[in-house]
Design an enzyme around this catalytic site. Structure first.
Site, PDB file in Angstrom:
ATOM      1  N   ASP A   8      79.849  10.884  61.460  1.00 54.30           N
ATOM      2  CA  ASP A   8      80.141  10.348  60.130  1.00 54.30           C
ATOM      3  C   ASP A   8      80.631  11.485  59.248  1.00 54.30           C
ATOM      4  O   ASP A   8      79.970  12.526  59.146  1.00 54.30           O
ATOM      5  CB  ASP A   8      78.889   9.713  59.516  1.00 54.30           C
ATOM      6  N   ASP A 129      78.818  -5.241  60.005  1.00 49.81           N
ATOM      7  CA  ASP A 129      77.655  -4.532  59.467  1.00 49.81           C
ATOM      8  C   ASP A 129      76.800  -5.549  58.722  1.00 49.81           C
ATOM      9  O   ASP A 129      77.241  -6.088  57.702  1.00 49.81           O
ATOM     10  CB  ASP A 129      78.104  -3.412  58.524  1.00 49.81           C
TER      11      ASP A 129
END
EC number: 5.3.1.16
Length: 253
Positions: A8, A129
């Protein structure tokens, strides 16, 4: 089952968030390319990159960092974060990204997903998500009324090659994967599903093998790799293509 390390990227650095909260970010390395090389050295066959700035801004922000990683390694890379128009996706694939991950547009512009799947067949992944079964968008800052299962079915029909399912409540928490939600999604779509969020141990990874016959073909691992809770080489040996035995499908049921 493929074990996919997550990198990330926030402000050009390799970080991990807790439950998707940008205010709870932890920097693990100032240079994501070094991290990428380390995962390759440990046997990674694919990397999962997320442009966290891009997810928040709605456009690619860390493109130069991603390009540096691509030039440094020789394994496939999938990238998500801020991919909300054809040009951005096209530019990403042109520099060597194997697959682009769409999130927000799947909810807000489903017709664009159809267009992208037609333009780049086999290269479009949809990231779902979910927070309590509902789909979150815009870098997880907003939660829609769209049900994760319904979205998965729609995206499969529109041509998505794969679905990445992330349980936000478990992401970065090391609390284990949401097997029930993964099972429900995998049973409802005909395309591969990749699990994401909550992996904390080899036991968690082994538990996912019971879902492999349903189409859960990979797992993204983040914080557990960075804290040392999971060793990548051991994880690949345990559940990867070279594993020494299969776990019976009902072993963890």
């Amino acid at each position: 089952m493929e074990v996919i390390p997550a990198i990330d990227i926030l402000d050009g650095k390799c970080v991990r968030l807790y439950q998707g909260d940008y205010q709870q970010s932890q920097v693990f390395n100032d240079n994501p390319a070094i991290v990428a090389r380390e995962w390759v050295n440990q046997g990674a066959t694919r990397l999962h990159l997320v442009d966290l700035d891009g997810a928040k801004e709605g456009k690619s922000v860390n493109l130069s960092t991603i390009e540096t990683i691509l030039n440094d390694i020789a394994i496939p890379v999938q990238v998500g974060g801020g991919l909300r128009d054809l040009e951005t996706v096209s530019n990403l694939l042109k520099i060597g990204v194997e697959k682009a991950i769409l999130g927000t547009v799947a909810v807000e512009k489903p017709e664009l997903v159809s267009e992208l799947c037609q333009s780049f067949p086999g290269q479009i992944i949809v990231g779902i998500d979910a927070r309590d079964g509902k789909v979150a968008t815009r870098g997880w800052l907003e939660t829609s009324e769209v049900e994760a299962i319904a979205l998965g079915q729609d995206m499969a029909k529109r041509g998505a090659s794969t679905i990445i399912y992330t349980d936000i409540h478990r992401d970065g928490t090391l609390s284990g994967p949401n097997l029930a939600a993964l099972r429900e999604l995998a049973e409802s779509v005909e395309i591969p599903v990749i699990a994401s969020g909550g992996i904390s141990s080899l036991t968690d990874l082994l538990s996912l093998l019971s879902l492999e016959p349903l189409g859960v073909t990979g797992v993204i691992v983040g914080r557990a790799l960075y804290t040392g809770a999971v060793n990548l080489s051991e994880a690949i040996s345990a559940i990867g293509s070279g594993r020494w035995q299969d776990v019976p499908p009902n072993f963890f049921a």
